[in-house]
Design an enzyme around this catalytic site. Structure first.
Site, PDB file in Angstrom:
ATOM      1  N   ARG A   1      71.215  -8.142  16.303  1.00  0.00           N
ATOM      2  CA  ARG A   1      71.431  -9.591  16.283  1.00  0.00           C
ATOM      3  C   ARG A   1      70.573 -10.301  17.326  1.00  0.00           C
ATOM      4  O   ARG A   1      70.165 -11.449  17.128  1.00  0.00           O
ATOM      5  CB  ARG A   1      72.911  -9.910  16.479  1.00  0.00           C
ATOM      6  CG  ARG A   1      73.546  -9.368  17.762  1.00  0.00           C
ATOM      7  CD  ARG A   1      75.056  -9.486  17.648  1.00  0.00           C
ATOM      8  NE  ARG A   1      75.801  -9.078  18.827  1.00  0.00           N
ATOM      9  CZ  ARG A   1      76.211  -7.839  19.074  1.00  0.00           C
ATOM     10  NH1 ARG A   1      75.889  -6.867  18.223  1.00  0.00           N
ATOM     11  NH2 ARG A   1      76.920  -7.564  20.153  1.00  0.00           N
TER      12      ARG A   1
ATOM     13  N   HIS B   1      73.068 -11.612  24.974  1.00  0.00           N
ATOM     14  CA  HIS B   1      74.448 -11.751  24.516  1.00  0.00           C
ATOM     15  C   HIS B   1      75.274 -12.513  25.545  1.00  0.00           C
ATOM     16  O   HIS B   1      74.876 -12.659  26.703  1.00  0.00           O
ATOM     17  CB  HIS B   1      75.042 -10.366  24.266  1.00  0.00           C
ATOM     18  CG  HIS B   1      74.182  -9.519  23.377  1.00  0.00           C
ATOM     19  ND1 HIS B   1      74.373  -9.411  22.022  1.00  0.00           N
ATOM     20  CD2 HIS B   1      73.078  -8.765  23.656  1.00  0.00           C
ATOM     21  CE1 HIS B   1      73.449  -8.626  21.503  1.00  0.00           C
ATOM     22  NE2 HIS B   1      72.648  -8.225  22.475  1.00  0.00           N
ATOM     23  N   GLY B   2      76.442 -12.961  25.124  1.00  0.00           N
ATOM     24  CA  GLY B   2      77.251 -13.803  25.996  1.00  0.00           C
ATOM     25  C   GLY B   2      77.514 -13.194  27.353  1.00  0.00           C
ATOM     26  O   GLY B   2      77.318 -13.834  28.393  1.00  0.00           O
TER      27      GLY B   2
ATOM     28  N   HIS C   1      72.053 -15.014  21.246  1.00  0.00           N
ATOM     29  CA  HIS C   1      71.698 -14.846  19.834  1.00  0.00           C
ATOM     30  C   HIS C   1      72.477 -15.800  18.938  1.00  0.00           C
ATOM     31  O   HIS C   1      73.524 -16.337  19.311  1.00  0.00           O
ATOM     32  CB  HIS C   1      71.954 -13.409  19.401  1.00  0.00           C
ATOM     33  CG  HIS C   1      73.401 -13.001  19.525  1.00  0.00           C
ATOM     34  ND1 HIS C   1      74.360 -13.342  18.595  1.00  0.00           N
ATOM     35  CD2 HIS C   1      74.053 -12.295  20.480  1.00  0.00           C
ATOM     36  CE1 HIS C   1      75.535 -12.867  18.963  1.00  0.00           C
ATOM     37  NE2 HIS C   1      75.385 -12.225  20.109  1.00  0.00           N
TER      38      HIS C   1
ATOM     39  N   GLU D   1      75.297  -6.373  24.856  1.00  0.00           N
ATOM     40  CA  GLU D   1      76.588  -7.008  25.098  1.00  0.00           C
ATOM     41  C   GLU D   1      77.505  -6.044  25.861  1.00  0.00           C
ATOM     42  O   GLU D   1      77.238  -4.835  25.936  1.00  0.00           O
ATOM     43  CB  GLU D   1      77.217  -7.401  23.748  1.00  0.00           C
ATOM     44  CG  GLU D   1      78.586  -8.042  23.791  1.00  0.00           C
ATOM     45  CD  GLU D   1      78.649  -9.311  24.627  1.00  0.00           C
ATOM     46  OE1 GLU D   1      78.579  -9.170  25.862  1.00  0.00           O
ATOM     47  OE2 GLU D   1      78.791 -10.401  24.058  1.00  0.00           O
TER      48      GLU D   1
END
Length: 707
Positions: free
Chosen positions: A101, A223-224, A50, A128
């Protein structure tokens, strides 16, 4: 102008059929030719983190806290879409998390790609990593007290799990309606990186990998850490090595695959990096975009006058197609890359990210009481899309994919704010394949804090197909053919306008979305033969409408309502339908039992949420507190009273739902608020005990209406 086409007005319309059993998309001739040249095989995968969130900018531990994108994050996602357009990336299916997000990033991306009609699967397993009691705390402050090495170990360690968040905490997933159907035992209160990767792996094996094997091109916006889980699974990265892998915001990571028996093998990107452990290809160097956006912001504020060439390029430009505009924007931004340091300084913590998120003491919910004390009926909310550019110009729109005008975006967002003020809670959204209806749904859900809801898109809720009238001025048609004929074409129940030519750009059979993805249509034998001969390859063509009367439109919308939407209502789900005027007129004709000869008298205003009262068989309107009530302020046509007359009645009664009437229930949340305050203090103590530091309660963003 239409005389030559008038004879085709009586042409046989398309007919409904059972959904096709084909799972893979039907490809248009141009794409099929390119695919054939490149060799058939598994689909491509695009992984995308994102855009920057408000808490990314503030350097706070975010995890499952549902913050939205920052303004810079929105621009980052537009840029990501331009990179994908430049590379020719297609999207058949999208997966994302249920966090705002990621969902907002998906919305912006698909809008820029002009593929808003594609299905989007929102799955909590792509969330996440849950940072437990660290959520809401400052990364910089923790690093300052513990030292950078310890702080980095807490963030990147594969097995270290932070202190758990107390279950009654302000930020606990147990209080989030979006997780109501997830077994509580599966909801984490803190996770290590291993825990996060373990929950992502089943989604890869059960859904994403099978889609790729079927030839679908898949986009995952997440997400990461959840993306690191997918990368670890795809590339077989070790537990130790995955700690060194990071996924930057808003830079597409593209994977191509080969078949290895029943498995997929990632094809190593030919980008000159032999020692990298990720086989996919990033479409841009990390850091450059963020530095370029910072320079753009300075230029807007008059602080940067170094790049005269880029400034000169912002002048008047020739008219471009949407794709050309996107690529021109991409090229213009790349001119800013010269001399930039990819390691641009991070943004300062944002005060906007530090708003209160505490539970309200009294919660109001719209919930019509039942006379016998039984469970209240579900809510059905129907809204016509916001005003479009075609509406403003008074053009026949039909299946033309006209965008929302700025006023239309305001109408849609205002409708969401009105529903939020009235405590409307939804469970599922149904909309058409037209971007104006899809974006109306998005914009309405945002102020309700419900962007995580599933949105079901179907061409069967499209506007009526206006045939050869599509794109023409209503005033011009009225003057050329007379008021009587104009009204029959525009408002008649059974009369079809002249049919559009199958070679016209307005014919939906020349739009890839219907050719490639409309599987629940019969085959047009004539169009299949003609197009196969023209393209010198076998091309099965669906029987798409060349014109429709309101009756034809109802023959696809009403069965869809009965067979798909009504069962959701029977299951006690609250439903929003976002569609176009004639699709809605047909549905209301069915729901309110309006006679055929009275249908032309009904008008549906843009951007006004209408609640259908199942017990009384009529439409209700949400009072917005203005001096002139909605029934008097908006045009519902000369037959508008037909919508507001109770079943079996003879006269319309006040259709408004007021903030102080019997529809509302007030729930006392005081006890839950007290538990929440104690849990917030408990979380601070857990951080102090685990790390030997002085904790603090960080302010959190507003929860909005999702309580």
């Amino acid at each position: 102008m239409l005389t030559a086409l008038r004879q085709s007005a009586a042409a046989a319309p398309w007919s409904a059929a059972a959904p096709s059993a084909a799972a893979a998309p039907r490809r248009s001739a141009a794409f099929a030719t390119l695919r054939k040249l490149n060799g058939s095989g598994p689909g491509k995968l695009v992984l995308l983190r994102h855009g920057e969130s408000t808490w990314n900018a503030g350097k706070l531990f975010t995890g499952w806290v549902d913050v939205d994108l920052s303004p810079r994050g929105r621009r980052e996602m537009e840029h990501a879409a331009h990179l994908m357009l430049e590379r020719g990336c297609r999207v058949d299916t999208v997966y994302t998390s249920v966090l705002k997000r990621a969902v907002s990033s998906t919305m912006i991306l698909m809008s820029e790609l002009r593929q808003t009609y594609r299905p989007v699967v929102k799955d909590w397993r792509l969330n996440e990593r849950h940072y437990g009691a660290l959520q809401g705390l400052s990364k910089a402050r923790l690093g300052g007290e513990l030292g950078p090495e310890t702080a980095n170990r807490i963030r990147a360690s594969f097995d270290e799990r932070p202190p758990e968040l107390p279950e009654h905490h302000t930020l606990s997933p147990y209080r989030e309606r979006k997780y109501a159907e997830v077994p509580r035992a599966q909801l984490p209160l803190a996770e290590s990186l291993r825990d996060c990767l373990d929950r992502v792996r089943p989604l890869w094996r059960e859904k994403i990998e099978p889609d790729l094997k079927s030839g679908h091109d898949v986009l995952v916006v997440a997400h990461g850490n959840s993306l690191r889980g997918l990368v670890k699974e795809i590339d077989g990265i070790s537990d130790d090595a995955i700690e060194r892998v990071s996924i930057p915001n808003a830079i597409p990571l593209v994977y191509a695959f080969d078949r290895d028996g029943e498995k997929l093998r990632a094809r190593r990107a030919d980008d000159g990096e032999e020692d990298k452990i990720i086989s996919g290809e990033f479409l841009e160097e990390r850091g450059l975009l963020r530095a370029a956006l910072a320079r753009e912001e300075k230029r807007k504020d008059g602080e940067d006058e170094d790049d005269d060439e880029a400034s000169a390029s912002s002048g008047e430009t020739p008219q471009l197609t949407p794709l050309e505009q996107s690529l021109a924007t991409l090229e213009s931004r790349r001119k800013l890359y010269g001399g930039l340091d990819a390691k641009a300084p991070a943004a300062e913590p944002s005060a906007e990210a530090l708003k209160s998120r505490q539970r309200r003491r009294v919660r109001r919910t719209i919930r019509k009481p039942s006379a016998d004390g039984a469970q209240p009926p579900p809510l059905l909310v129907i809204i016509r899309h916001g005003k479009t550019t075609h509406n403003k110009l008074k053009l026949f729109t039909g299946w033309e994919d006209a965008p929302l005008a700025p006023e239309g975006r305001v109408e849609a967002a205002s409708a969401g704010e009105l529903m939020a003020a009235h405590g409307v809670k939804l469970d599922v959204v149904y909309t058409s394949w037209l971007s104006r209806a899809i974006e109306t749904a998005w914009l309405a859900l945002a102020p309700m804090d419900m962007v995580w809801l599933p949105i079901v898109k179907t061409w069967r809720l499209n506007e009526r197909m206006y045939g050869a009238l599509t794109g023409l001025s209503k005033k011009m048609i009225q003057q050329e053919y007379g008021d009587a004929q104009f009204k029959r074409w525009r408002r008649g129940y059974a009369e079809r306008p002249p049919a559009v030519s199958p070679f016209s750009p307005h014919y939906p059979g020349n739009d890839a979305r219907y050719v490639d993805y409309a599987h629940d249509l019969p085959t047009s034998f004539f169009q299949t033969i003609v197009r196969s001969l023209a393209h010198k390859t076998w091309e099965v063509h669906p029987a798409l409408p060349r014109t429709e009367s309101l009756k034809d439109c109802m023959e696809r919308t009403v069965p869809y309502y009965v067979n798909t939407i009504a069962p959701a209502l029977d299951a006690r789900k609250n439903v929003l339908i976002a569609s176009s005027e004639n699709a809605i007129r047909g549905l209301l004709m069915h729901l309110c039992a309006i006679p055929e000869d009275r249908v032309p008298e009904i008008e549906i205003p843009t951007g006004v949420p209408m609640l259908f009262d199942f017990e009384e068989g009529r439409v209700r309107l949400l009072d917005d507190g203005k001096a002139t009530p909605p029934r008097e302020r908006y045009n519902f046509g000369t037959g508008g009273d037909l919508l507001f007359t109770p079943r079996g009645g003879t006269d319309a009664t006040d259709p408004h739902i007021y903030m102080d009437d019997e529809w509302f229930a007030a729930d006392d949340e005081s006890a839950a608020c007290d538990l929440e305050l104690r849990a917030d203090l408990d979380a601070v103590e857990r951080v102090e005990k685990a790390y030997g530091v002085r904790g603090h309660i960080a302010a959190r963003p507003e929860r909005g209406h999702d309580s």
